[in-house]
Design a protein around this motif. Structure first.
Motif, mmCIF file in Angstrom:
data_model
loop_
_atom_site.group_PDB
_atom_site.id
_atom_site.type_symbol
_atom_site.label_atom_id
_atom_site.label_comp_id
_atom_site.label_asym_id
_atom_site.label_seq_id
_atom_site.Cartn_x
_atom_site.Cartn_y
_atom_site.Cartn_z
ATOM 1 N N ASN A 146 -62.136 138.993 46.901
ATOM 2 C CA ASN A 146 -60.966 139.803 46.552
ATOM 3 C C ASN A 146 -61.070 141.160 47.244
ATOM 4 O O ASN A 146 -62.165 141.709 47.392
ATOM 5 N N VAL A 148 -59.158 145.121 47.604
ATOM 6 C CA VAL A 148 -58.192 146.129 47.207
ATOM 7 C C VAL A 148 -58.333 147.315 48.151
ATOM 8 O O VAL A 148 -59.450 147.762 48.432
ATOM 9 N N VAL A 173 -52.937 147.869 48.147
ATOM 10 C CA VAL A 173 -52.768 146.415 48.173
ATOM 11 C C VAL A 173 -53.854 145.798 47.316
ATOM 12 O O VAL A 173 -55.014 146.215 47.359
ATOM 13 N N ASN A 174 -53.474 144.794 46.548
ATOM 14 C CA ASN A 174 -54.421 143.995 45.773
ATOM 15 C C ASN A 174 -54.339 142.564 46.300
ATOM 16 O O ASN A 174 -53.365 141.854 46.045
ATOM 17 N N ALA A 175 -55.336 142.142 47.082
ATOM 18 C CA ALA A 175 -55.345 140.824 47.718
ATOM 19 C C ALA A 175 -56.378 139.932 47.047
ATOM 20 O O ALA A 175 -57.520 140.351 46.834
ATOM 21 N N LYS A 176 -55.972 138.693 46.732
ATOM 22 C CA LYS A 176 -56.828 137.773 45.999
ATOM 23 C C LYS A 176 -57.244 136.596 46.875
ATOM 24 O O LYS A 176 -56.633 136.304 47.893
ATOM 25 N N THR A 180 -52.750 135.308 47.822
ATOM 26 C CA THR A 180 -51.650 136.150 47.353
ATOM 27 C C THR A 180 -52.066 137.603 47.320
ATOM 28 O O THR A 180 -53.255 137.925 47.207
ATOM 29 N N PHE A 181 -51.087 138.493 47.429
ATOM 30 C CA PHE A 181 -51.387 139.915 47.299
ATOM 31 C C PHE A 181 -50.151 140.663 46.830
ATOM 32 O O PHE A 181 -49.014 140.207 46.998
ATOM 33 N N GLN A 182 -50.402 141.804 46.198
ATOM 34 C CA GLN A 182 -49.340 142.688 45.757
ATOM 35 C C GLN A 182 -49.499 144.029 46.453
ATOM 36 O O GLN A 182 -50.609 144.536 46.574
ATOM 37 N N GLN A 183 -48.382 144.590 46.896
ATOM 38 C CA GLN A 183 -48.364 145.915 47.501
ATOM 39 C C GLN A 183 -47.521 146.830 46.649
ATOM 40 O O GLN A 183 -46.477 146.435 46.130
#
Length: 249
Positions: A146, A148, A173-176, A180-183
């Motif tokens: 993971n 971040v 960014v939180n990348a898993k 998937t990831f969230q920005q």
């Protein structure tokens, strides 16, 4: 023939300038080790040099701040491991190449002359993510694949899972590992991390890096000194404190 000899001599001089580029540990707290290639690790102390091919590891409650010859700063919080995969620098031209690979833990990186003059020549890696910079102050943490990132200044390109996005200052960014990831805003990313134990672990790493702000500032404003040998000096001081135990901000 004489012209060829002159050209070869100049090329050798350029290579020599690049080969001797290194970094110095401006702050070391707790137990920090450095290993060159497959050699056994040795203690890293304040004032020791770190070179291309070296891997720096910090123990629990430990930290290290490195200042590179071009002025770049890389700070590691507790339980982190960083490999200086590439560091080549031509001091006369102010150009070179940087590739830092964060294997686990947390790092804050502030680019130097290479990043300002040739930003495409500076790259950071964490897990399966590749991070390019544009005059950047960025925090990167990774654990079990993971990743971040949080951008304080400048702009990064974040490549992960076959996608590349731009992340400006104030965002993260939180990348898993599932691709998937969230920005979003750095504060939003921090809130997301609180929702799971794995996310909380990443948040703890981010907070640990934030706790190094004081020694990072000292390194960023201090002159570069890379004259020390990479061999540790038992009599050298352990450096400023700054482990990975800062509280959430």
């Amino acid at each position: 023939m004489k012209k060829l000899s002159v050209l070869l001599g100049l090329w050798v001089l350029v290579l020599a300038n690049l080969a001797f580029a290194n970094a110095v540990a401006t702050s070391v707290s707790g137990t920090v080790q450095v290993a060159t290639g497959a050699a056994a690790p040795r203690l890293l102390r304040q004032g020791d040099t770190v070179r291309q091919g070296d891997t720096v590891s910090t123990g629990a409650g430990s930290s290290a701040v490195l200042k590179f010859e071009d002025g770049q700063v890389a700070a590691l919080t507790a339980n982190s491991r960083l490999t200086v995969a590439t560091f080549e620098y031509n001091a006369q031209a102010g150009t070179g190449s940087v590739l830092l690979s964060l294997l686990n833990g947390g790092m804050r990186a502030i680019t130097g002359l290479i990043g300002r003059n040739s930003p495409s020549r500076v790259t950071y890696r964490a897990g399966t993510a590749t991070i390019g910079i544009r005059g950047t102050d960025v925090t990167i943490v990774t654990s079990f694949g993971n990743v971040v990132v949080s951008v304080t200044e400048g702009l990064i390109s974040f490549s992960f899972g076959g996608q590349t996005i731009s992340v400006p200052a104030g965002q993260g960014v939180n990348a898993k590992t599932d691709g998937t990831f969230q920005q979003g805003a750095a504060s939003q990313i921090a809130q997301q991390l609180q929702a799971t134990p794995e996310g909380q672990q990443m948040l703890n790493l981010l907070n640990g890096v934030q706790g190094l702000e004081g020694v990072i500032g000292e390194a960023a404003t201090s002159p570069v000194n890379t004259t020390r040998s990479a061999t540790p000096n038992p009599s050298s001081p352990t450096g400023s404190t700054g482990g990975g135990n800062a509280s959430t901000r």
